[in-house]
Write an enzyme that holds these catalytic residues in place. Sequence first.
Site, mmCIF file in Angstrom:
data_model
loop_
_atom_site.group_PDB
_atom_site.id
_atom_site.type_symbol
_atom_site.label_atom_id
_atom_site.label_comp_id
_atom_site.label_asym_id
_atom_site.label_seq_id
_atom_site.Cartn_x
_atom_site.Cartn_y
_atom_site.Cartn_z
ATOM 1 N N TYR A 107 0.844 -1.045 -0.043
ATOM 2 C CA TYR A 107 0.022 -0.088 -0.023
ATOM 3 C C TYR A 107 0.789 1.160 -0.007
ATOM 4 C CZ TYR A 107 -3.746 3.193 1.770
ATOM 5 O OH TYR A 107 -4.710 4.154 2.165
ATOM 6 N N HIS A 142 3.522 -9.932 19.424
ATOM 7 C CA HIS A 142 4.354 -11.068 18.650
ATOM 8 C C HIS A 142 5.384 -11.192 19.814
ATOM 9 C CE1 HIS A 142 2.683 -9.992 14.401
ATOM 10 N NE2 HIS A 142 1.945 -10.058 15.322
HETATM 11 MN MN MN Z 1 5.670 -9.800 13.882
HETATM 12 FE FE FE Z 2 5.088 -7.735 11.344
#
Ligand code: MN
Ligand code: FE
Length: 355
Positions: free
Chosen positions: A138, A239
Site C-alpha cells: 500500500y 508477537h
Molecule cells: Mn511480527
Molecule cells: Fe510484522
Amino acid sequence: MTNPQDAGLGVTLGTLGNSKDTTKKKSVLGNSATDPNKILPITYKWARNYYKQGVANNWTPEEVPMASDVELWKSKDGLSEDERRMVLWNLGFFSTAESLTANNIVLTIYKHVTNPECRQYLLRQAFEEAIHTDTFIYCCDSLSLDPDEIYNMYLTIPSIEDKDQFVVDITKSLLDPNFQIRNTKDMQQFVFDLVGFYVIMEGIFFYAGFAMMLSMLRNHKMIGVGEQFQYILRDESIHLAFGVDLINTIKEENPEIWTDEFKQSLIDAIKKSVDLEQKYAVDSLPRGILGLRADVVNEYVAHIADRRLESIGLPVQYNAKNPFPWMSEVIDLAKEKNFFESRVTEYQQGGSLGW
Ligand code: MN
Ligand code: FE
C-alpha cells in the site's frame, strides 16, 4: 507411542482416538500428550489471551488515509534528502522483513510447536504479518515508489542485507527439513532459533525503524505511514510478548537446557544483533534529522536490548537510558483494549484522524 513431531505433521487424526496419553501433563514441546487438534482444555492461557488481543487489534492499511503523505512526498522541498533516505531505508527493510518473518512462523515454528493454543496464536500472527506485508504494498502504491528499488534493498543496502542475513544464519538448523527435537541439544537449538526470530528479529531489528518512523510522525511528517507503523508496533509488541512467554515456558519445562554456555551463546547473539541494528541506524540517518540523531537511536536500541535480555532471564549488558520515553507510551497502548478510543486523546497531535 506417537512421535510428538509426527503428531503435528499429518498423522494427527490417528492420535485423536488414542486416549492413552491424556493424563500426562501437557508441555509446549516434545510431548506425545499434546494432540494438535484438541484445543480444550487450555493449558497455556497466555497463548489464548494473545490470540484474543490480536483479534481485538484488527486493522488494515487501507483504513489509514495517505493523501497528505503523497502530497508531502511529491512536493519539491517538503522533505529533506536525509528524511527521504530515512523513510526509504525503513520501507526497504520492513517490506521484505515482514515476509521473512511470516515464512519463519509458518514453515518452521508452526511445524515444531504442536500445542494447539500456541498454534492458534501462530495462525493469528501469520495473518498479521500478511497485513504488514500488505502495508508496504500500500505504501509503495500510494507513494508511487519503485518496487524494484524498495524490494531489492535487502540486497543492495549492506546494513539491511547484514540484518536479514544474520537472522537467516542463526535459524539455519530449523530450515533443515530433517531437524527434529529429540534431545537437549535439539531443544537448545530450537530455543536459540526462537530467540533469533522473536527477541532479535521482532524485538530488536524492528525497533530502530519504529523509533525513526514514529519520530517523523511526532514531527507531523509522513503521518499516514507513521500511523501504519504505530499499528505494526502494537502488533509486534504482542508477537514479541508471545515469543517471550513461549521461550520462558520451554525453559521452565526443560530447565536442563539453560546452561551457562547456552546463556552465553544467546547473549553473544543478542549483542551482535545490537551492533548490526546500530550500524543500520547510522546508515539510515548519517547526518541526523530534526529531533533525531543516530547516536540517540543507538542508545534506544541498547535500552531495548537490555529489556529483551531481562525478559528471558539474561543479565543486562548496556545499562542504557531510554531516550524516547514516548515510545513506551505507544507500546503501552497495546495493552489497552480500545486503542482507537485512547488514540484520539493520546495522538491528537499526531495528525489526521480519519474516523
Ligand atoms: Mn511480527
Ligand atoms: Fe510484522
